[in-house]
Structure formats: structure tokens, C-alpha cells
Design a protein around this motif. Sequence first.
Motif, mmCIF file in Angstrom:
data_model
loop_
_atom_site.group_PDB
_atom_site.id
_atom_site.type_symbol
_atom_site.label_atom_id
_atom_site.label_comp_id
_atom_site.label_asym_id
_atom_site.label_seq_id
_atom_site.Cartn_x
_atom_site.Cartn_y
_atom_site.Cartn_z
ATOM 1 N N GLY A 15 13.970 -2.232 -21.793
ATOM 2 C CA GLY A 15 14.854 -2.806 -22.786
ATOM 3 C C GLY A 15 15.848 -1.838 -23.385
ATOM 4 N N ARG A 67 24.113 -6.071 -16.595
ATOM 5 C CA ARG A 67 23.331 -5.080 -17.343
ATOM 6 C C ARG A 67 23.921 -3.676 -17.203
ATOM 7 N NH1 ARG A 67 18.269 -3.882 -15.876
ATOM 8 N NH2 ARG A 67 18.577 -4.435 -13.673
ATOM 9 N N ASN A 84 22.020 -0.812 -19.373
ATOM 10 C CA ASN A 84 21.437 -1.489 -20.528
ATOM 11 C C ASN A 84 20.301 -2.411 -20.105
ATOM 12 O OD1 ASN A 84 23.459 -0.267 -22.119
ATOM 13 N ND2 ASN A 84 24.833 -2.013 -21.855
ATOM 14 N N SER A 85 19.489 -2.778 -21.053
ATOM 15 C CA SER A 85 18.377 -3.711 -20.790
ATOM 16 C C SER A 85 17.580 -3.279 -19.568
ATOM 17 C CB SER A 85 18.914 -5.137 -20.592
ATOM 18 O OG SER A 85 19.661 -5.556 -21.718
#
Length: 123
Positions: A15, A67, A84-85
Amino acid sequence: QVQLVESGGGLVQAGKSLRLSCAASGRTFSSYAMAWFRQAPGKEREFVAAIAWDGGSTYYAGSVKGRFTISRDNAKNTVYLQMNSLKPEDTAVYYCAASVIPGNLYAYDYDYWGQGTQVTVSS
């Protein structure tokens, strides 16, 4: 000749985000298309993202689209991968690569490779 050095890898929780950098030597960086690939343990190397010589076009693997973001700064001879994520399945050694074909956005025809940087995503 182009030499590529990746940095920015590490251990991160699922995350969260990481930004990888790839610094290139040589005066012709701005004429190369650049890409990121990754290789997980026991798996073949896979394409992640590519960016054209001027940053005007990009292409992503389906597994990272939305992402990850690839970008470049030709004044700094550097290409980036903002991740990201992050997911545990993103764990791999990440490599940057350069293509002498300025508009290359494909997963092949890369001429120079870096040594890689490890990214580990814990669950």
C-alpha cells in the motif's frame, strides 16, 4: 555507450510508495527511449513501463497501469519510476534499460541495461 545506475529500491509495506531512479551517463541520453523491467525470483524478466525520448509518450504493463508512473528529466539524465499502492507481487529486482530507437515503447529492442535495484513489498 550508456551506463545506467538504478537506485531507490528497498523494503516497503503493501500500500505504500517508492520512487526508483535511473541515472544515465553519456551526452545522448535525451535521444534514447527508456524503460523499466523487473524480475521476481524464479520468474522471467517482465516489462513494466516505457517512455519515449522526449517524455511525450508512455506505455505500461497492465499489471502496473494506474499505479506506476514513468517519467524522465533529460536535463538530469535520469528516468524515474513512481510506484504507488505497492503489492507483494511487485517484489522483484527492477532494471532500467535504454533503447537507441527514440520512440520505442515496446518490451524489446533495448540496448543498455543497469544492474538493478531490489524492491521488496511486505504484506
